[in-house]
Design a protein around this motif. Structure first.
Motif, short mmCIF file in Angstrom:
data_model
loop_
_atom_site.label_atom_id
_atom_site.label_comp_id
_atom_site.label_asym_id
_atom_site.label_seq_id
_atom_site.Cartn_x
_atom_site.Cartn_y
_atom_site.Cartn_z
N ASN A 1 -24.23 30.28 19.72
CA ASN A 1 -24.75 29.03 19.19
C ASN A 1 -25.25 29.34 17.78
O ASN A 1 -25.47 30.50 17.44
CB ASN A 1 -25.91 28.51 20.07
N THR A 2 -25.43 28.32 16.96
CA THR A 2 -25.91 28.56 15.60
C THR A 2 -27.11 27.67 15.30
O THR A 2 -27.35 26.68 16.00
CB THR A 2 -24.80 28.28 14.56
N THR A 3 -27.86 28.05 14.29
CA THR A 3 -29.00 27.25 13.84
C THR A 3 -28.94 27.13 12.32
O THR A 3 -28.39 28.00 11.64
CB THR A 3 -30.35 27.88 14.24
N ALA A 4 -29.50 26.05 11.83
CA ALA A 4 -29.58 25.85 10.38
C ALA A 4 -30.80 25.00 10.10
O ALA A 4 -31.25 24.22 10.95
CB ALA A 4 -28.32 25.16 9.86
N THR A 5 -31.35 25.16 8.91
CA THR A 5 -32.48 24.35 8.46
C THR A 5 -32.10 23.68 7.16
O THR A 5 -31.57 24.32 6.26
CB THR A 5 -33.74 25.22 8.26
N ILE A 6 -32.36 22.38 7.10
CA ILE A 6 -32.12 21.62 5.88
C ILE A 6 -33.46 21.07 5.41
O ILE A 6 -34.13 20.34 6.13
CB ILE A 6 -31.14 20.45 6.11
N ASP A 7 -33.87 21.47 4.22
CA ASP A 7 -35.06 20.91 3.58
C ASP A 7 -34.57 19.90 2.56
O ASP A 7 -33.85 20.26 1.63
CB ASP A 7 -35.89 22.01 2.90
N SER A 8 -34.94 18.63 2.76
CA SER A 8 -34.42 17.59 1.89
C SER A 8 -35.53 16.66 1.43
O SER A 8 -36.48 16.40 2.18
CB SER A 8 -33.35 16.78 2.64
N THR A 9 -35.41 16.20 0.21
CA THR A 9 -36.37 15.25 -0.37
C THR A 9 -35.58 14.06 -0.89
O THR A 9 -34.60 14.22 -1.61
CB THR A 9 -37.14 15.91 -1.53
N ILE A 10 -36.03 12.87 -0.49
CA ILE A 10 -35.39 11.64 -0.94
C ILE A 10 -36.46 10.66 -1.41
O ILE A 10 -37.64 10.83 -1.12
CB ILE A 10 -34.55 10.98 0.18
N CYS A 11 -36.02 9.66 -2.14
CA CYS A 11 -36.93 8.60 -2.56
C CYS A 11 -36.97 7.51 -1.49
O CYS A 11 -36.00 7.33 -0.74
CB CYS A 11 -36.48 8.00 -3.89
N ASP A 12 -38.08 6.80 -1.42
CA ASP A 12 -38.23 5.71 -0.47
C ASP A 12 -37.08 4.72 -0.64
O ASP A 12 -36.73 4.35 -1.76
CB ASP A 12 -39.58 5.01 -0.70
N GLY A 13 -36.48 4.34 0.47
CA GLY A 13 -35.34 3.42 0.43
C GLY A 13 -34.01 4.13 0.56
O GLY A 13 -33.00 3.49 0.87
N ALA A 14 -34.00 5.43 0.37
CA ALA A 14 -32.77 6.22 0.56
C ALA A 14 -32.78 6.77 1.98
O ALA A 14 -33.75 6.62 2.72
CB ALA A 14 -32.71 7.35 -0.46
N SER A 15 -31.70 7.42 2.37
CA SER A 15 -31.62 8.02 3.70
C SER A 15 -30.75 9.27 3.64
O SER A 15 -30.03 9.50 2.67
CB SER A 15 -31.05 7.02 4.71
N VAL A 16 -30.86 10.07 4.70
CA VAL A 16 -30.07 11.29 4.86
C VAL A 16 -29.37 11.18 6.21
O VAL A 16 -29.98 10.80 7.20
CB VAL A 16 -30.96 12.54 4.83
#
Length: 170
Positions: free
Chosen positions: A72-87
């Protein structure tokens, strides 16, 4: 020839049937954390294992299990967005600050556990009420205004998100 109870010859006919033992090979692949059961025994690690169980005739059936365990694998995503956007991660959409766990199949078909650490930055809004004399102008966000009215200008704020400025010019 064996003597019977009277001391005479006794002829015995033996009809002997030899039942066969059997063998089988199982090549199996599982993901880490899964198990394979063969002959009532469970296996969860890679290797070659021999299991002997009775076959349908009651004789030995020797089973060779060749077991491969995929990771199995693992990953970490650190993300920053502005209000109103999405990931979007693994088909799921996120638009609020927090840590989220998403499990999707990896390239081997096993679990890939993704940790999304999402920060949502604020947009800002402000209002400027200004009075100018005829012939003067006001510059807001690199735009120049020289007539009365209400104008909306969107520029990046200090967080690189939208800063909506309402200019009321009279």
């Amino acid at each position: 020839v064996v003597p019977n109870s009277f001391g005479c010859d006794s002829t015995i006919t033996l009809n002997l049937t030899v039942l066969p033992n059997t063998t089988a090979t199982i090549d199996s692949t599982i993901c880490d954390g899964a198990i394979v059961t063969v002959g009532g025994q469970t296996f969860d690690s890679a290797g070659t294992f021999i299991v002997v169980v009775p076959n349908s005739l009651g004789c030995d059936s020797t089973i060779t299990l060749n077991l491969t365990v995929l990771p199995n694998t693992t990953a970490t995503i650190d993300s920053t967005i502005c209000d109103g956007a999405s990931v979007t991660v693994g088909g799921q959409t996120f638009d609020s600050t927090g840590s989220f766990i998403v499990v999707v199949p990896n390239s081997l078909g096993c679990d890939s556990t993704i940790t999304l650490n999402l920060t949502v930055l604020s947009n800002t809004a402000s209002t400027i009420d200004s009075v100018i004399c005829e012939g003067d102008s006001v510059i807001v966000g690199s735009q120049s205004f020289d007539s009365t009215g209400t104008f909306v200008v969107v520029v990046p704020n200090s967080l690189s998100c939208d800063s909506t400025i309402t200019l009321n010019l009279s």
